[in-house]
Write an enzyme that holds these catalytic residues in place. Structure first.
Site, short mmCIF file in Angstrom:
data_model
loop_
_atom_site.label_atom_id
_atom_site.label_comp_id
_atom_site.label_asym_id
_atom_site.label_seq_id
_atom_site.Cartn_x
_atom_site.Cartn_y
_atom_site.Cartn_z
N HIS A 243 0.92 -1.17 -0.08
CA HIS A 243 0.00 -0.08 -0.15
C HIS A 243 0.80 1.32 0.17
O HIS A 243 0.65 2.36 -0.40
CB HIS A 243 -0.88 0.04 1.22
CG HIS A 243 -2.29 -0.61 1.06
ND1 HIS A 243 -2.84 -1.63 1.53
CD2 HIS A 243 -3.04 -0.35 -0.06
CE1 HIS A 243 -3.99 -1.92 1.31
NE2 HIS A 243 -4.22 -0.97 0.17
N GLU A 466 -1.37 -12.27 -18.77
CA GLU A 466 -0.88 -12.15 -17.52
C GLU A 466 -0.11 -13.53 -17.23
O GLU A 466 0.35 -13.63 -16.32
CB GLU A 466 -1.89 -12.10 -16.74
CG GLU A 466 -2.71 -10.79 -16.92
CD GLU A 466 -3.68 -10.46 -15.60
OE1 GLU A 466 -3.46 -9.57 -14.83
OE2 GLU A 466 -4.93 -11.12 -15.67
N CYS A 537 -1.12 -2.77 -19.03
CA CYS A 537 -1.92 -1.88 -18.09
C CYS A 537 -1.20 -2.29 -16.56
O CYS A 537 -1.75 -1.75 -15.74
CB CYS A 537 -3.36 -2.04 -18.25
SG CYS A 537 -3.72 -3.89 -18.08
C1 PEP Z 1 -1.55 -6.89 -13.72
O1 PEP Z 1 -1.36 -8.11 -13.22
O2 PEP Z 1 -0.27 -6.34 -14.27
C2 PEP Z 1 -2.69 -6.06 -13.81
C3 PEP Z 1 -2.91 -5.03 -14.40
O3 PEP Z 1 -3.85 -6.67 -13.15
P1 PEP Z 1 -3.77 -6.50 -11.37
O4 PEP Z 1 -2.53 -5.90 -11.01
O5 PEP Z 1 -4.99 -5.92 -11.06
O6 PEP Z 1 -3.62 -8.11 -11.21
MG MG Z 2 -3.44 -9.00 -13.04
#
Ligand code: PEP
Ligand code: MG
Length: 612
Positions: A243, A466, A537
């Site tokens: 965090h 991912e 992202c």
């Molecule tokens: C990621 O895994 O890079 C992603 C954007 O999803 P999260 O961080 O929400 O798992």
């Molecule tokens: Mg992710």
């Protein structure tokens, strides 16, 4: 964080058996990026070296999680209340009155946190409200009162033990819930402070701005930080996804976490923090302090259209989790939303939210971007983000278990209802809605998801990349799906087999790892073959140096925390596409994350000029 000795400093001294996090500044300050694991230098050796006449100033190394350069005197976080001794109520004490003190203390702590929440907004407000709810949790208060009544424990000791039990239960659940144990400890320390009359733990107040140094920071403390007061943050604990890291980035405060031993950073000592390189230089000279102040004074803004120096367009989008985040992103000039984490709307729900409830949560986010692209991700439940209505069964390895799109195997209705809600919200608002699924691993999953979206009239459906298999199969996946968005946080976790929440594996949880870059390259190749756009992202998109590499690899949009938009835009605007491609090649061909980072930084002097 383990110790790393960069550069040529010859005086590495391994006097202790424990690896510290202290290096010669000449190497550490000059090297960029997060640490690996190389040398060992005891804290005693550091202090001695720093004090010796003529010795190079020492530096502490950790993980740079929020870029920027800042100098200032150290202010250490007020220590939390000490563990209360096991004290019993005196014979004849009014047990009910003592039990009632627990309720009063919980009300006071919850009230203070709620009042503090009202002074801030967005993610910071949500965080303080969550901590306030934990303080007011009737189960916690009841458990503490039971210890007062049945074991005649003093209320402070009772609160300490009851909160300890809750934190242990959360830790046993692992992942996201385990991270919440930190919040419970914060509540515990506040309750004990009220019940014993000790000073409330928290961020110190000073007349002058300072660099905040702490063992760890409670989320509620981080949420209340005033960037005008706190020039930088250094913590001994914590990893890139803690965090502290996320909020520091959101607040634009340079931060180094996982620094290990911060004993050398004594109260009042002048330090220079480099939140990009992950270094803290002790006793910097006047010129370095001056340079840091000059850079901090330069405010960059984003004009709302990302492009390279030669005009190649790269859409710069925002990652959001709710209405406040979307509105802040629009105000920061984001061209749209590249990742709307819908599960964040429902983390505290025991039951599946109704379609109406979901529409009400989604519409304001879409409304913040009329005519713009908003990529809505379907629920990414499981692992670090359990949602009881889809992830009820405990698993031995939740990160490798039924998470993301896989939850639709046993709860297909939940996905169906969500797509219905997204479709209704999209019809009611003017945003250009794209939908994507998290954790897609096979071509048939991609095909099924696209078909489900089409059944609900959602015509632009994509996959998140991912899992390494999705990167390797990007060609056939993108023959079905309309776009791909690379989640570098999880792609790194699964490529390197390193839990993204573990600060001690931060050197592996690094998207600069060449193996990760090669999978991103493979994904872009698949996208190019099919003529489909590929975006990023994950947190990698917010690293201005890595953003250059991603663009060079063929990524056409980058989605990030809104705070990072201006820095990423500025670095891209100073680099032409040919250079991005050259640097991408150098990074992909490197043999280590550090080599990749060093090669790119060496070829991007604009980063140093901008203090990034
Ligand atoms: C990621 O895994 O890079 C992603 C954007 O999803 P999260 O961080 O929400 O798992
Ligand atoms: Mg992710």
């Amino acid at each position: 964080m383990s110790t790393e000795q960069h550069g040529t400093s010859p005086d590495r001294t391994a006097t202790g058996s424990r690896a510290g996090a202290v290096t010669g500044a000449a190497g550490a300050a000059g090297a960029a990026g997060a640490a690996g694991a190389a040398g060992a230098a005891g804290a005693d050796a550091t202090v001695a070296r720093a004090a010796a006449p003529g010795a190079a100033p020492a530096a502490v190394r950790g993980v740079g999680v929020s870029p920027g350069l800042a100098a200032g005197p150290v202010a250490r976080l007020a220590a939390a209340a000490a563990e209360p001794a096991i004290a019993r109520l005196a014979p004849g004490a009014d047990v009910e009155a003592e039990a009632a003190r627990v309720t009063a203390a919980a009300e006071q702590v919850a009230g203070d946190l709620t009042a503090a929440a009202a002074t801030v907004d967005g993610e910071r407000r949500a965080l303080l409200e969550t901590t306030a709810q934990m303080a007011a949790d009737p189960a916690l208060v009841r458990a503490a009162q039971q210890k007062v009544r049945e074991h005649r424990l003093d209320p402070a000791r009772a609160a300490w033990e009851a909160a300890g039990d809750v934190a242990d239960q959360l830790r046993a659940l692992g992942g996201y819930m385990a991270e919440r144990a930190r919040d419970v400890h914060d509540v515990r320390d506040r309750l004990v402070a009220v019940l014993t009359g000790a000073p409330m733990p928290g961020v110190p107040r000073r007349a002058e701005p300072f660099v905040l140094v702490a063992h760890d920071l409670a989320p509620a403390d981080t949420a209340l930080l005033d960037p005008a007061q706190v020039r930088a943050i250094v913590t001994a604990e914590g990893g890139p996804t803690s965090h502290t890291a996320i909020l520091a980035r959101a607040l634009g405060i340079p931060a180094v976490v996982g620094a290990g031993d911060v004993a050398a950073l004594g109260e009042g000592r002048l330090v220079l923090v480099d939140g990009g390189a992950g270094t803290v230089t002790l006793d910097p000279d006047d010129a370095a302090v001056h340079r840091a102040a000059e850079r901090a004074a330069r405010v960059r803004t984003f004009d709302g259209a990302g492009r390279t120096a030669d005009g190649h367009r790269v859409a710069l989008l925002a990652n959001v989790g709710d209405r406040a985040g979307a509105e802040a992103a629009a105000a920061a000039g984001a061209e749209g939303v590249g990742l709307f984490r819908t599960e964040f709307c429902f983390l505290d729900h025991a039951e599946e939210p109704s379609v109406e409830e979901q529409v009400a949560a989604y519409r304001p986010v879409l409304a913040a971007f009329p005519g713009r692209k908003v990529v809505v991700r379907t629920l990414d439940a499981g692992a670090d983000k359990p949602l009881p209505f889809v992830t009820a069964t405990p698993e031995a390895n939740p990160a490798l278990g039924v998470r993301g799109l896989r939850t639709a195997r046993h709860a297909p209705d939940v996905l169906d209802h969500q797509l219905e809600a997204i479709a209704q919200a999209a019809t009611a608002e003017d945003a250009e809605v794209w939908v994507m699924a998290p954790m897609v691993a096979t071509v048939s999953e991609a095909e099924d998801f696209v078909a489900s979206c089409a059944r609900h009239g959602l015509g632009t459906a994509g996959v998140m990349v991912e899992v390494p298999s999705a990167a390797l199969l990007a060609g056939p996946m993108l023959a079905r799906a309309h776009f791909a968005s690379i989640g570098t946080n999880d792609l790194t976790q699964y490529t390197m087999a390193a839990d993204r929440l573990l600060g001690s594996l931060a050197d592996l949880s690094d998207s600069w790892q060449p193996a990760v870059l090669r999978l991103i390259e493979a994904t872009c190749r698949g996208g190019a073959q099919q003529g489909r756009p590929v975006g990023v992202c994950g947190e990698a998109a917010a690293d201005p140096a890595l953003a250059v590499v991603l663009v060079g690899l063929g990524v056409s949009s980058l989605s990030m925390t809104p705070r990072a938009l201006a820095d990423v835009a500025a670095v891209l605007a100073g680099t032409d596409l040919g250079r991005c491609r050259q640097l991408a090649r150098a990074a992909v061909d490197a043999e280590s994350a550090q080599d990749a980072r060093d090669a790119v930084r060496a070829g991007l002097p604009v980063l140093t000029e901008m203090g990034l």
